[in-house]
Each structure stands twice: as structure tokens, then as C-alpha cells.
Design an enzyme around this catalytic site. Sequence first.
Site, PDB file in Angstrom:
ATOM      1  CE  LYS A 183      -4.956 -10.727  -4.040  1.00  0.00           C
ATOM      2  NZ  LYS A 183      -6.428 -10.771  -3.945  1.00  0.00           N
TER       3      LYS A 183
HETATM    4  C1  LIG Z   1      -6.876  -9.475  -2.856  1.00  0.00           C
HETATM    5  C2  LIG Z   1      -6.701  -8.020  -2.753  1.00  0.00           C
HETATM    6  C3  LIG Z   1      -6.893  -7.331  -1.547  1.00  0.00           C
HETATM    7  C4  LIG Z   1      -7.486  -7.937  -0.314  1.00  0.00           C
HETATM    8  O1  LIG Z   1      -6.905  -9.079   0.110  1.00  0.00           O
HETATM    9  P1  LIG Z   1      -7.738 -10.094   1.038  1.00  0.00           P
HETATM   10  O2  LIG Z   1      -6.698 -11.074   1.439  1.00  0.00           O
HETATM   11  O3  LIG Z   1      -8.817 -10.679   0.170  1.00  0.00           O
HETATM   12  O4  LIG Z   1      -8.271  -9.330   2.172  1.00  0.00           O
HETATM   13  C5  LIG Z   1      -6.621  -5.983  -1.510  1.00  0.00           C
HETATM   14  N1  LIG Z   1      -6.193  -5.319  -2.588  1.00  0.00           N
HETATM   15  C6  LIG Z   1      -6.010  -5.935  -3.762  1.00  0.00           C
HETATM   16  C7  LIG Z   1      -5.501  -5.151  -4.913  1.00  0.00           C
HETATM   17  C8  LIG Z   1      -6.270  -7.299  -3.891  1.00  0.00           C
HETATM   18  O5  LIG Z   1      -6.106  -7.892  -5.076  1.00  0.00           O
END
Ligand SMILES: *Cc1c(COP(=O)(O)O)cnc(C)c1O
Length: 373
Positions: A183
Site C-alpha cells: 500500500k
Molecule cells: C489490501 C487490501 C485489503 C486488505 O488489507 P490487508 O491489510 O491485506 O488485510 C482489502 N481491500 C483492498 C481493496 C485491498 O487492496
Amino acid sequence: MSAFLPFTKPSIDVATIAAVAEVLRSGWITSGPKVLEFERQLSTYFGGRLVRCFNSGTCTMEIALRIAGIGPGDEVITTPISWVATANVILEVGATPVFADIDPITRNLDLDQAEAAITAKTRAIIPVYLSGLPVDMDRLYGLAAKYRLRVVEDAAQAIGSSWGNRRIGSFGDFVSFSFQANKNLTTAEGGCLVLNNESEARLAEKYRLQGVTRSGLDGMEVDVAGGKFNMTDISAAIGLGQLPHLEAVTARRRELARHYFAVLGEDFEKRTGAQLPPGDFRNSNWHMFQIVLPEGVIRAEFMEKMKSRDIGCGVHYPPIHLFKLYRALGFREGMFPVAESVGRRIVTLPLFPAMSEADVERVCVAVREALQK
Ligand SMILES: *Cc1c(COP(=O)(O)O)cnc(C)c1O
């Protein structure tokens, strides 16, 4: 030969590495003062709204649904084009996932389709801001008000994005962010939830750690089966190191995305039949640069060609409703034709702040060659 270019890579500076080392030496490495400080700074970033941190973006959404009291018998509307976590959390709380098709241009939940999917059982809607591009937020909250729905924004990819001159997270109902390694802002693994009031924040704390509250004879009471979702101070130290760079990181991502558009050229779509992302440089944080391949091009073959040129691509995402688990719930091919078409052909090209303009140009040459008949 040029080095392999991955589709994403985190940027961690030396100050952050030093801050993590300091936590490791401090004698307190799990949830503690760093998490509290990170929550305080995030709250400031989101215009003073309440924020609580967790160990993933996934549990962040699950906890939001629990706080909203959503469970068996309730329907929750979401998009089929997301990381499967978005729909899994609906199942996790015992509610029923209801998909609505996506908009072919934004690739986000089509809010007309979402409205058409609302029934007497609908309690909430989970929009996803794919690649950091928000949905029409006025329309979203118009729907929520009209049908009295809770909103859990899956803003996992949208830290640094905005809606006009307001930051995503600074307004709305529940807003969930992920700080997973890929992210725009990372804590290695982690997430945060923006909440509406103190009573929601107390519930969030309770669900975060085994349902424990401070009360009673032994100074501790448990009245719900919470989970183990707390963020560590090690993670928070990474987040605290990243937050001051967020604006510069977002600006750099926008710059690189603009460069993609410039180098691919105005006739790219006409020449190749591929589809560019919507060119929104105001609202999107450009978490990803995603193209949709032309009909007839096999994505796996395209990705192999890119790989042979030392370029990594990603698939974000195959449609959720076609996974075995969801087929077993009755979902089938043909139910969401736009999502199925986009999900088959969407490809994520490399985009991360440490990339150079020359890297973008190298990707563009490879894309053009890979799409040549
Ligand atoms: C990364 C992501 C998640 C989940 O996040 P985690 O921290 O990996 O649990 C959920 N929805 C979207 C759209 C994502 O990109």
C-alpha cells in the site's frame, strides 16, 4: 541488461529503520506508545476524526461491520472487483454478500447497480476505491441517507486520495485503510479505521483484543468474543516514519502516472485496443496504474512477455464471485458481465515512488511490443 522492475516496492528511509531499531531495543515491542502516537497523528491527518489501528485492513473492515451490528440475515452490497478480503469479511460476520456490477470506466462499484441491488435486508454498502480512485462520494452518501445504510469504505488503497478538496477518511461513515506492504503507506502489515464517536472507538478497542474491557472486580471484564487484532509498536514505528512522506509520495505517483499517459500517447487506446485508467490526477492517489487489455489478448501471455523484458505486472483482481467459495453460494458466470470482462483483462503495470521516468518509458516500450499483433 536492466534490473527486474517489480510492479511495486515499498520505500523505507533510514530514519524509519532507526526508529524500528529503537523500538526493538526499548524493551516494549508490542502495542504501546508508538501505536497511540500513530493513532494521534492519523487522527490529525483525517481532520480530527477518531482513529484506531489494527494488524490488518481486513480485520479493520470486519470490526466496522461488528460495531454496526451487522450479522446473520443482513445483506451487504459490494463490488466483485476487489481483493477477496472485501467480501470475506461479510461472510466472517455471518452476513450475506450481495454483489453489484462495476462501472467499465472507473472499474469501481456502479452505484446505479448498487441501488438496484438494495432490498429490505440491506444494511450496509462496502465501496472499494480501486487503485485509489474514489467512487462518487456525494452519490454514495446520498444512497446511504436515502436507504438508511451504514457505509464501510474499503479505502485500503486510498490513503492520500481525496474527493474534491476533502481527504478520503476525513468525512463519511466508517473508513477502513490497509497498511499492508504494497500500500502507499505501509506498516508491513496493518490497518486503521476512522470512526464516528467515542462509543464506536471503545467497541473497536474491545473487538481488537479479545473483547476485554477495563471494569469489574478484577479490573477486567469480557462480554463478547473479540479477536487478536492489535497493531505492534514495531509496525506503528514504520507507519510514523512513512506518514510525513505521504504527500510527497502521492505527488510522485501522480507525476509517474502522468508520464505513463504522455509516453503511451493519445492514440494508445485506438492503436492497441487496450484501455487506460481514468486520468484523475486530483482525487486518485495512483496506488496502481492499471490497463485493461484488448479482447483476444491472453493476460498470462502478455505478462510472460513483460516478464521476459524484466518487468513485473500484477492482477488486481479476478472477480470474487467466481471463486469456488462464492460459486458455492450461488454466484455464476454471466451475473456481472462488466466485472467479468474487466477482471479477465486488467493488468497492473509497475508504479512506485522510487521508479524513474526512464523505467516508465521502458515499460511503455514493452507494453507496445507485447500488444503488437
Ligand atoms: C489490501 C487490501 C485489503 C486488505 O488489507 P490487508 O491489510 O491485506 O488485510 C482489502 N481491500 C483492498 C481493496 C485491498 O487492496
